[in-house]
Motif scaffolding. Structure first.
Motif, PDB file in Angstrom:
ATOM      1  N   ASP A 260       0.875  -1.184   0.000  1.00  0.00           N
ATOM      2  CA  ASP A 260       0.000   0.000   0.000  1.00  0.00           C
ATOM      3  C   ASP A 260       0.908   1.229   0.000  1.00  0.00           C
ATOM      4  O   ASP A 260       1.449   1.606   1.044  1.00  0.00           O
ATOM      5  CB  ASP A 260      -0.897  -0.042   1.245  1.00  0.00           C
ATOM      6  CG  ASP A 260      -1.883   1.115   1.294  1.00  0.00           C
ATOM      7  OD1 ASP A 260      -1.973   1.881   0.321  1.00  0.00           O
ATOM      8  OD2 ASP A 260      -2.566   1.254   2.339  1.00  0.00           O
ATOM      9  N   HIS A 335      -2.329   2.330   9.396  1.00  0.00           N
ATOM     10  CA  HIS A 335      -3.137   1.131   9.611  1.00  0.00           C
ATOM     11  C   HIS A 335      -2.236  -0.071   9.401  1.00  0.00           C
ATOM     12  O   HIS A 335      -1.198   0.042   8.735  1.00  0.00           O
ATOM     13  CB  HIS A 335      -4.351   1.101   8.674  1.00  0.00           C
ATOM     14  CG  HIS A 335      -3.998   1.207   7.211  1.00  0.00           C
ATOM     15  ND1 HIS A 335      -3.541   0.136   6.477  1.00  0.00           N
ATOM     16  CD2 HIS A 335      -4.023   2.255   6.360  1.00  0.00           C
ATOM     17  CE1 HIS A 335      -3.309   0.536   5.232  1.00  0.00           C
ATOM     18  NE2 HIS A 335      -3.582   1.815   5.128  1.00  0.00           N
ATOM     19  N   HIS A 342      -6.278  -2.940   4.901  1.00  0.00           N
ATOM     20  CA  HIS A 342      -6.430  -2.301   6.199  1.00  0.00           C
ATOM     21  C   HIS A 342      -6.467  -3.406   7.247  1.00  0.00           C
ATOM     22  O   HIS A 342      -7.516  -3.764   7.758  1.00  0.00           O
ATOM     23  CB  HIS A 342      -7.702  -1.447   6.262  1.00  0.00           C
ATOM     24  CG  HIS A 342      -7.649  -0.249   5.370  1.00  0.00           C
ATOM     25  ND1 HIS A 342      -8.759   0.465   5.001  1.00  0.00           N
ATOM     26  CD2 HIS A 342      -6.608   0.366   4.756  1.00  0.00           C
ATOM     27  CE1 HIS A 342      -8.401   1.465   4.202  1.00  0.00           C
ATOM     28  NE2 HIS A 342      -7.104   1.417   4.032  1.00  0.00           N
ATOM     29  N   THR A 358       1.281   1.109   7.757  1.00  0.00           N
ATOM     30  CA  THR A 358       1.567   2.207   6.825  1.00  0.00           C
ATOM     31  C   THR A 358       1.827   3.477   7.628  1.00  0.00           C
ATOM     32  O   THR A 358       1.377   3.612   8.762  1.00  0.00           O
ATOM     33  CB  THR A 358       0.375   2.478   5.895  1.00  0.00           C
ATOM     34  OG1 THR A 358      -0.725   2.938   6.687  1.00  0.00           O
ATOM     35  CG2 THR A 358      -0.029   1.242   5.106  1.00  0.00           C
ATOM     36  N   GLU A 360       1.139   7.407   6.417  1.00  0.00           N
ATOM     37  CA  GLU A 360       0.598   8.078   5.232  1.00  0.00           C
ATOM     38  C   GLU A 360       0.053   9.479   5.513  1.00  0.00           C
ATOM     39  O   GLU A 360      -1.143   9.721   5.426  1.00  0.00           O
ATOM     40  CB  GLU A 360      -0.465   7.208   4.559  1.00  0.00           C
ATOM     41  CG  GLU A 360      -1.540   6.630   5.474  1.00  0.00           C
ATOM     42  CD  GLU A 360      -2.493   5.731   4.674  1.00  0.00           C
ATOM     43  OE1 GLU A 360      -3.103   6.230   3.721  1.00  0.00           O
ATOM     44  OE2 GLU A 360      -2.629   4.544   5.023  1.00  0.00           O
ATOM     45  N   GLU A 375       2.983   7.685   1.217  1.00  0.00           N
ATOM     46  CA  GLU A 375       2.670   6.513   2.051  1.00  0.00           C
ATOM     47  C   GLU A 375       3.741   5.443   1.875  1.00  0.00           C
ATOM     48  O   GLU A 375       4.059   5.052   0.752  1.00  0.00           O
ATOM     49  CB  GLU A 375       1.300   5.954   1.638  1.00  0.00           C
ATOM     50  CG  GLU A 375       0.907   4.692   2.380  1.00  0.00           C
ATOM     51  CD  GLU A 375      -0.524   4.241   2.071  1.00  0.00           C
ATOM     52  OE1 GLU A 375      -1.049   4.586   0.990  1.00  0.00           O
ATOM     53  OE2 GLU A 375      -1.104   3.525   2.920  1.00  0.00           O
TER      54      GLU A 375
HETATM   55 MN    MN Z   1      -2.981   2.998   3.470  1.00  0.00          MN
END
Ligand code: MN
Ligand code: GLY
Ligand code: MN
Length: 396
Positions: A260, A335, A342, A358, A360, A375
């Motif tokens: 992510d 998260h 997530h 993460t 971000e 991120e």
């Molecule tokens: Mn994210």
């Protein structure tokens, strides 16, 4: 992922819930339109405990045995879609007893005469906020268990706590997903002047993520100009305007594991204002990552992040009163990351070695048509942290 991983996860769950009867259902296939279904995605907890990546299955764990219940399939369904042979399910999951739906139901009835209580994955705690229907597999399972047992309990907390601490084979998958994502972002960055539409950026990401990984882990966001201020923008179809910023939030999937990553790039020449906002986010990003270490209370982290981000907003003239904070930074800073993009951090009060999360930060100014987010994916190590996506430059 090897069979020992899934067998190990079940053994650990039994160790944590030694006296419980546990029934966990996988997802069902969901209708897309007319006679077509959406591409199948397995329920994350069921996958973690079995590795079975087919619709309609259930896992049953009792203090003394374990078995899988298969879905009922017509001859026509088997002919068109194939069917997972029971031996293959055993090879994947390590569960040696695999029974038909009918036999499974009879076994559950017997178990209900001995156990008053059954644990399962109950409805997601935020389901009512999502605005979409739950997958019918786990949902039907809950309704069925409610009829059969006096009491239902949630095993989600226990399983998500396990899932929050990544095992070496999970980290290997996440690293591969990040590696493929970096390749996709790098190609987009190198070729950016040659694109004229958000859609072409998405197409390159699809190409790279399918070459090097198993596709996207979630719907990618390719948002230019003011589109970047719509946090869940996934239309990805606007013409790229010279002098705008392009926010790209995308992650490849490898096995069932996600990356992510977000970068914000300049399309054409950037203004001093765009540069200043990007620099403010970049500086905050580095400061926030530097906080991360095992033992740090998540509450303390959150307070420190608030101060860093308020400072970032002040540096570009966007913070005058407390409500400006959420106005220009309206989402969460971190998260967990894993099977779910997530992923839960497992309810731990402090960061633990083996967690992947993460970082971000972003600044979104709709009135100026500027949205910037950066991120990265961070592993909490034994004594500090490792930025797993650090190889991808954050430059504008
Ligand atoms: Mn994210
Ligand atoms: N890609 C969704 C998120 O960054 O949380
Ligand atoms: Mn993201």
């Amino acid at each position: 992922m090897d069979v020992t991983f899934f067998a190990g996860n079940r053994a650990k769950l039994k160790e944590l819930e030694p006296t419980a009867l546990i029934v966990v259902a996988g997802n069902d296939e969901v209708q897309r339109r007319a006679d077509a279904a959406f591409a199948f995605v397995q329920e994350a907890n069921f996958y973690y405990l079995t590795g079975v990546n087919e619709p309609g299955w259930k896992l049953v764990l009792t203090p003394d045995e374990e078995f899988l219940i298969g879905p009922e399939r017509s001859d026509a369904q088997t002919l068109f879609d194939g069917s997972l042979a029971h031996e293959e399910v055993t090879r994947t999951s390590g569960v040696t007893t695999v029974v038909s739906l009918k036999e499974g139901e009879a076994r559950l009835k017997e178990l209900a005469s001995v156990h008053k209580k059954v644990l399962t994955i109950l409805e997601h705690p935020y389901q009512s906020h999502f605005g979409f229907a739950p997958n019918p597999g786990p949902y039907a399972n809950i309704r069925k268990l409610k009829k059969m047992f006096e009491e239902l309990g949630d095993v989600r907390t226990t399983v998500t706590r396990m899932r929050a601490i990544k095992q070496p084979e999970e980290l290997a998958m996440i690293r591969r997903a990040i590696h493929a994502s970096i390749a996709g972002f790098s190609r987009v960055r190198a070729e950016l002047v040659g694109y004229d539409n958000e859609r072409k950026i998405e197409a390159t990401l699809w190409y790279e993520f399918l070459q090097m990984a198993d596709g996207h882990a979630y719907d990618p966001i390719v948002a230019s100009g003011a589109n970047a201020c719509t946090l869940h923008y996934t239309a990805n179809a606007a013409k790229l305007e010279d002098g705008s910023l392009v926010l790209i939030d995308a992650g490849a999937q490898v096995g069932e594991y996600a990356a992510d990553i977000t970068r914000t790039y300049a399309y054409g020449a950037s203004t001093d204002r765009q540069k200043a906002v990007h620099a403010a986010v970049e500086t905050a990003h580095q400061k926030i990552i530097a906080l991360l270490r095992p033992g740090l209370e998540i509450k303390t982290y959150s307070d420190q992040v608030d101060e860093i981000l308020k400072g970032a907003l002040k540096s570009v003239g966007l913070y005058e009163k407390p409500s400006d904070y959420r106005r220009y930074f309206p989402h969460a800073i971190s998260h967990g990351l894993g099977i779910d993009v997530h992923d839960s951090l497992g309810g731990f009060k402090e960061f633990q070695p083996g967690m992947v999360l993460t970082v971000e930060p972003g600044i979104y100014i709709p009135e100026e048509g500027i949205g910037v987010r950066i991120e990265d994916d961070i592993l909490i190590t034994e004594d500090s942290h490792e930025n797993l996506s650090a190889a991808l430059p954050t430059l504008l």
